[in-house]
Design an enzyme around this catalytic site. Sequence first.
Site, PDB file in Angstrom:
ATOM      1  N   PRO A  10       0.789  -1.224   0.000  1.00  0.00           N
ATOM      2  CA  PRO A  10       0.000   0.000   0.000  1.00  0.00           C
ATOM      3  C   PRO A  10       0.826   1.282   0.000  1.00  0.00           C
ATOM      4  CG  PRO A  10      -0.118  -1.097   2.132  1.00  0.00           C
ATOM      5  CD  PRO A  10       0.528  -2.061   1.190  1.00  0.00           C
ATOM      6  N   ASN A  11       0.349   2.228  -0.775  1.00  0.00           N
ATOM      7  CA  ASN A  11       0.898   3.589  -0.880  1.00  0.00           C
ATOM      8  C   ASN A  11       2.206   3.666  -1.665  1.00  0.00           C
ATOM      9  OD1 ASN A  11      -1.214   4.841   0.728  1.00  0.00           O
ATOM     10  ND2 ASN A  11      -0.310   3.761   2.456  1.00  0.00           N
ATOM     11  N   ARG A  18       5.128  10.750  -2.654  1.00  0.00           N
ATOM     12  CA  ARG A  18       4.751  10.528  -1.275  1.00  0.00           C
ATOM     13  C   ARG A  18       5.933  10.843  -0.351  1.00  0.00           C
ATOM     14  NH1 ARG A  18       4.690   4.480   1.342  1.00  0.00           N
ATOM     15  NH2 ARG A  18       3.876   5.089   3.361  1.00  0.00           N
ATOM     16  N   TYR A  23      11.007   8.969   1.425  1.00  0.00           N
ATOM     17  CA  TYR A  23      11.068   7.924   0.397  1.00  0.00           C
ATOM     18  C   TYR A  23      11.754   8.348  -0.904  1.00  0.00           C
ATOM     19  CZ  TYR A  23       7.695   5.766   3.557  1.00  0.00           C
ATOM     20  OH  TYR A  23       7.084   5.230   4.667  1.00  0.00           O
ATOM     21  N   ASN A  72       7.951  -5.514  -0.472  1.00  0.00           N
ATOM     22  CA  ASN A  72       7.802  -4.359   0.405  1.00  0.00           C
ATOM     23  C   ASN A  72       6.314  -4.281   0.724  1.00  0.00           C
ATOM     24  OD1 ASN A  72       7.625  -1.960   1.758  1.00  0.00           O
ATOM     25  ND2 ASN A  72       8.931  -0.809   0.334  1.00  0.00           N
ATOM     26  N   ALA A  75       2.790  -0.681   5.087  1.00  0.00           N
ATOM     27  CA  ALA A  75       2.296  -0.702   6.473  1.00  0.00           C
ATOM     28  C   ALA A  75       1.735  -2.066   6.872  1.00  0.00           C
ATOM     29  CB  ALA A  75       1.244   0.382   6.651  1.00  0.00           C
ATOM     30  N   HIS A  78       3.550  -4.271   9.414  1.00  0.00           N
ATOM     31  CA  HIS A  78       3.448  -4.115  10.865  1.00  0.00           C
ATOM     32  C   HIS A  78       2.144  -4.674  11.435  1.00  0.00           C
ATOM     33  CE1 HIS A  78       6.764  -1.562   9.845  1.00  0.00           C
ATOM     34  NE2 HIS A  78       5.991  -0.735   9.169  1.00  0.00           N
ATOM     35  N   ASP A  85       1.473 -15.699   7.052  1.00  0.00           N
ATOM     36  CA  ASP A  85       1.037 -17.066   6.721  1.00  0.00           C
ATOM     37  C   ASP A  85       1.212 -17.357   5.232  1.00  0.00           C
ATOM     38  OD1 ASP A  85       0.389 -17.537   9.349  1.00  0.00           O
ATOM     39  OD2 ASP A  85      -1.770 -17.307   9.084  1.00  0.00           O
ATOM     40  N   GLU A  96      12.203  -9.472   2.619  1.00  0.00           N
ATOM     41  CA  GLU A  96      11.443  -8.291   3.067  1.00  0.00           C
ATOM     42  C   GLU A  96      12.299  -7.054   2.842  1.00  0.00           C
ATOM     43  OE1 GLU A  96      10.414  -8.467   7.254  1.00  0.00           O
ATOM     44  OE2 GLU A  96       9.991  -6.313   7.333  1.00  0.00           O
ATOM     45  N   HIS A  98      12.481  -2.595   2.871  1.00  0.00           N
ATOM     46  CA  HIS A  98      11.911  -1.282   3.168  1.00  0.00           C
ATOM     47  C   HIS A  98      12.867  -0.227   2.650  1.00  0.00           C
ATOM     48  CE1 HIS A  98       8.910  -3.179   5.603  1.00  0.00           C
ATOM     49  NE2 HIS A  98       9.877  -3.908   6.148  1.00  0.00           N
ATOM     50  N   ILE A  99      12.302   0.811   2.103  1.00  0.00           N
ATOM     51  CA  ILE A  99      13.094   1.923   1.578  1.00  0.00           C
ATOM     52  C   ILE A  99      13.726   2.696   2.735  1.00  0.00           C
ATOM     53  CG2 ILE A  99      12.908   4.101   0.291  1.00  0.00           C
ATOM     54  CD1 ILE A  99      10.437   2.660  -1.141  1.00  0.00           C
ATOM     55  N   SER A 100      12.905   2.992   3.731  1.00  0.00           N
ATOM     56  CA  SER A 100      13.391   3.750   4.893  1.00  0.00           C
ATOM     57  C   SER A 100      13.939   2.783   5.938  1.00  0.00           C
ATOM     58  CB  SER A 100      12.243   4.564   5.487  1.00  0.00           C
ATOM     59  OG  SER A 100      11.210   3.700   5.953  1.00  0.00           O
ATOM     60  N   ARG A 105      12.470   5.128  12.887  1.00  0.00           N
ATOM     61  CA  ARG A 105      11.206   5.860  12.773  1.00  0.00           C
ATOM     62  C   ARG A 105      10.287   5.547  13.968  1.00  0.00           C
ATOM     63  NH1 ARG A 105       8.900   5.124   6.979  1.00  0.00           N
ATOM     64  NH2 ARG A 105       7.668   6.909   7.669  1.00  0.00           N
ATOM     65  N   ARG A 109       6.593   1.124  13.787  1.00  0.00           N
ATOM     66  CA  ARG A 109       7.240   0.529  12.604  1.00  0.00           C
ATOM     67  C   ARG A 109       8.375  -0.436  12.982  1.00  0.00           C
ATOM     68  NH1 ARG A 109       5.098   3.743   8.432  1.00  0.00           N
ATOM     69  NH2 ARG A 109       4.730   5.855   9.166  1.00  0.00           N
TER      70      ARG A 109
HETATM   71  C1  DQA Z   1       8.016   1.149   4.151  1.00  0.00           C
HETATM   72  C2  DQA Z   1       8.025   1.397   5.668  1.00  0.00           C
HETATM   73  C3  DQA Z   1       6.649   1.172   6.260  1.00  0.00           C
HETATM   74  O1  DQA Z   1       6.670   1.416   7.656  1.00  0.00           O
HETATM   75  C4  DQA Z   1       5.646   2.115   5.624  1.00  0.00           C
HETATM   76  O2  DQA Z   1       4.356   1.849   6.126  1.00  0.00           O
HETATM   77  C5  DQA Z   1       5.680   2.065   4.138  1.00  0.00           C
HETATM   78  C6  DQA Z   1       6.959   1.985   3.453  1.00  0.00           C
HETATM   79  C7  DQA Z   1       9.372   1.479   3.506  1.00  0.00           C
HETATM   80  O3  DQA Z   1       9.593   1.033   2.385  1.00  0.00           O
HETATM   81  O4  DQA Z   1      10.192   2.187   4.096  1.00  0.00           O
HETATM   82  O5  DQA Z   1       4.650   2.181   3.476  1.00  0.00           O
HETATM   83  O6  DQA Z   1       7.745  -0.231   3.913  1.00  0.00           O
END
Ligand code: DQA
Length: 142
Positions: A10-11, A18, A23, A72, A75, A78, A85, A96, A98-100, A105, A109
């Site tokens: 998502p997002n 964003r 990011y 990725n 959210a 979390h 599963d 897994e 994550h960009i950040s 943070r 998270r």
């Molecule tokens: C994220 C980190 C997550 O906490 C956040 O909800 C995202 C992006 C990252 O790529 O840093 O949507 O997965």
Amino acid sequence: MKRIEIINGPNLNLLGRREPGVYGSRSFDAYYDELKQHYPDVEFGYFQSNCEGELIDRLHAVGFEADGIILNAGAYTHTSIALHDAIRAITTPVIEVHISNVHQREEFRHHSCISAACRGVICGFGLNSYRLAVESLLMDHE
Ligand code: DQA
């Protein structure tokens, strides 16, 4: 030929627009083009959805044939036991990403519901977290 599927949650369709301070200002499409050029011998697939169930369906669809999945989960990382599963249910290893650096943070998270089901975790390297994940999958096949 290695087949690697990238799945964004998502997002992440809004990358580039964003929260650029967190990011970056590049769209995922631009980064993905560069990634494909960098690894001409890898057959990439890409899927993005804002819906948890669609991410699970995609894991099921590619998770018995792809050589690796880079996920990725945004959210849902979390919150989602269902994604945990789904990762356990398939045979393809999942990285897994994550960009950040989620550990620098907000506290909510810091916990990942999916890490324990994944082959490994890469976070905090901006969009290059994806490239590091590709490298790790290629190293697994060496
Ligand atoms: C994220 C980190 C997550 O906490 C956040 O909800 C995202 C992006 C990252 O790529 O840093 O949507 O997965």
